[in-house]
Enzyme design. Structure first.
Site, PDB file in Angstrom:
ATOM      1  N   ARG A  95      -1.811  15.779  -1.006  1.00 18.80           N
ATOM      2  CA  ARG A  95      -0.871  15.681  -2.122  1.00 18.80           C
ATOM      3  C   ARG A  95      -1.487  16.200  -3.415  1.00 18.80           C
ATOM      4  O   ARG A  95      -0.814  16.789  -4.253  1.00 18.80           O
ATOM      5  CB  ARG A  95      -0.429  14.226  -2.296  1.00 18.80           C
ATOM      6  CG  ARG A  95       0.382  13.683  -1.129  1.00 18.80           C
ATOM      7  CD  ARG A  95       0.810  12.249  -1.392  1.00 18.80           C
ATOM      8  NE  ARG A  95       1.588  11.716  -0.273  1.00 18.80           N
ATOM      9  CZ  ARG A  95       1.071  10.972   0.693  1.00 18.80           C
ATOM     10  NH1 ARG A  95      -0.210  10.694   0.681  1.00 18.80           N
ATOM     11  NH2 ARG A  95       1.833  10.522   1.660  1.00 18.80           N
ATOM     12  N   ASP A 155       4.656   3.752   1.360  1.00 22.21           N
ATOM     13  CA  ASP A 155       3.498   3.327   2.146  1.00 22.21           C
ATOM     14  C   ASP A 155       3.610   1.849   2.525  1.00 22.21           C
ATOM     15  O   ASP A 155       3.251   1.463   3.639  1.00 22.21           O
ATOM     16  CB  ASP A 155       2.212   3.560   1.353  1.00 22.21           C
ATOM     17  CG  ASP A 155       2.061   5.007   0.934  1.00 22.21           C
ATOM     18  OD1 ASP A 155       1.849   5.859   1.808  1.00 22.21           O
ATOM     19  OD2 ASP A 155       2.176   5.285  -0.273  1.00 22.21           O
ATOM     20  N   ARG A 158       5.982   1.587   5.382  1.00 16.35           N
ATOM     21  CA  ARG A 158       5.325   2.035   6.620  1.00 16.35           C
ATOM     22  C   ARG A 158       4.322   0.993   7.115  1.00 16.35           C
ATOM     23  O   ARG A 158       4.205   0.745   8.321  1.00 16.35           O
ATOM     24  CB  ARG A 158       4.613   3.361   6.373  1.00 16.35           C
ATOM     25  CG  ARG A 158       5.544   4.548   6.197  1.00 16.35           C
ATOM     26  CD  ARG A 158       4.799   5.768   5.688  1.00 16.35           C
ATOM     27  NE  ARG A 158       5.684   6.937   5.624  1.00 16.35           N
ATOM     28  CZ  ARG A 158       5.497   7.965   4.815  1.00 16.35           C
ATOM     29  NH1 ARG A 158       4.454   7.990   3.996  1.00 16.35           N
ATOM     30  NH2 ARG A 158       6.332   8.992   4.816  1.00 16.35           N
ATOM     31  N   HIS A 182      -0.715   6.860  -4.143  1.00 12.93           N
ATOM     32  CA  HIS A 182       0.114   7.296  -3.018  1.00 12.93           C
ATOM     33  C   HIS A 182      -0.598   8.505  -2.418  1.00 12.93           C
ATOM     34  O   HIS A 182      -0.289   9.651  -2.716  1.00 12.93           O
ATOM     35  CB  HIS A 182       1.516   7.670  -3.496  1.00 12.93           C
ATOM     36  CG  HIS A 182       2.379   8.248  -2.411  1.00 12.93           C
ATOM     37  ND1 HIS A 182       2.621   7.597  -1.217  1.00 12.93           N
ATOM     38  CD2 HIS A 182       3.058   9.417  -2.339  1.00 12.93           C
ATOM     39  CE1 HIS A 182       3.417   8.340  -0.465  1.00 12.93           C
ATOM     40  NE2 HIS A 182       3.681   9.458  -1.127  1.00 12.93           N
TER      41      HIS A 182
END
Length: 319
Positions: A95, A155, A158, A182
């Site tokens: 990212r 997250d 998840r 993140h």
């Protein structure tokens, strides 16, 4: 979560900047949720945006909302403006590799939003979301609470999914969070994770099941790597993040004081002026960190490392 009543819905506008997969899927999720009466899709490629709106309008037949193509002036009076525009993460790319390109984009987009919607709440979804939440805050000049990144909300979802599978319980009954970046330096807060009000070790003892640390660490690893796995297979992530964006918008629209792990600029682990995720209370005024998180000593150290990793990128960007 409470839904707005019919009278209030008539006045709710949400604008989405970026008609890519995440933006369009978010618009679709908003339509089905019935959260807004007016959904505005803004994109540099107006023809593509129009095609998406034409398609979405057929779904709007079953919902009480209007979907339309707009421009930045159409952000005026929006309850929230969601920014999903940017270069997508490619297979094998982190990212943080995305930062320079998307930062330049934000320097163009954010001032336009701020000009036409000075009282809105910015919800940033573009990656790297923590760096760009920081950028949106400084570029917009908005108060801290009105610039929110989607952060580790995805997250955390998840993580609960992985722990639910491991323990054989519904993820909604797992109370566990991911905080920090993140990205690769995110950290699971094991010290506060519970099922049925019991810490995981106590739950295992009460349920007569093994407390397997390596299996739990594998859950955290799969959580961290989930986006990479999905992108490797289908080239993007969109459904999960769109559902999380709607879950962030819900307490903003309904003023319901929901607590979620979202990204906000602040001081973390002694590192000033960085954005990362901690539990925040969300309502119509934005995101507030009212109660400090009671982390263990090792978790505090990990949070500091996460903040430092983001600060390094910010420093390089500003240099």
């Amino acid at each position: 979560m409470p839904q707005p009543n019919a009278a209030n819905v008539k006045s709710i506008k949400i604008a989405i900047v970026g008609a890519g997969s995440v933006g369009v899927t978010t618009a679709y999720a908003l339509l089905l949720d019935g959260l807004a009466a007016d959904i505005v899709l803004i994109d540099i490629d107006k023809n593509r945006a129009l095609g998406e709106v034409m398609d979405l309008s057929h779904a709007a037949h079953f919902a009480q909302a209007r979907v339309r193509v707009g421009d930045y002036e159409d952000c005026a009076d929006a309850a929230a403006v969601v920014i999903t525009a940017g270069v997508n993460q490619k297979p094998g790319q982190t990212r943080l590799d995305l930062v320079k390109t998307n930062y330049r984009l934000f320097r163009d987009v954010v001032p336009r939003i701020a000009q036409h919607a000075p009282d809105t709440i910015l919800v940033v979804a573009t990656n790297p979301v923590d760096v760009l939440t920081h950028a949106a805050y400084h570029i917009s000049g908005f108060p801290l609470e009105r610039v929110i990144g989607s952060g580790t909300a995805m997250d955390t979802t998840r993580f609960r999914h992985e722990l639910g599978k491991h323990f054989g319980v519904n993820p909604r009954n797992v109370h566990a969070i991911i905080v920090g970046e993140h990205g690769d330096s995110q950290l699971p807060v094991w010290s506060l994770a519970t099922i049925s009000g019991m810490r995981l070790r106590d739950y295992c003892k009460a349920a007569s099941i093994e407390y397997n640390e390596s299996a739990l660490e594998a859950c955290a690893k799969r959580t961290k790597e989930a986006a990479y796995e999905i992108i490797q297979r289908k080239g993007k992530t969109n459904y999960g993040v769109a559902s999380v964006l709607v879950s962030i918008l819900q307490p903003i629209v309904t003023n319901s004081d929901a607590i979620m792990t979202v990204s906000r600029v602040g001081t973390y682990g002694g590192i000033e002026d960085v954005a990362l995720s901690m539990p925040c209370k969300l309502n119509r005024h934005g995101a507030y960190q009212d109660v400090p998180l009671l982390l263990s000593e090792s978790e505090e150290a990990a949070l500091r490392r996460s903040a430092l990793s983001i600060k390094e990128v910010l420093t390089a960007l500003e240099g």
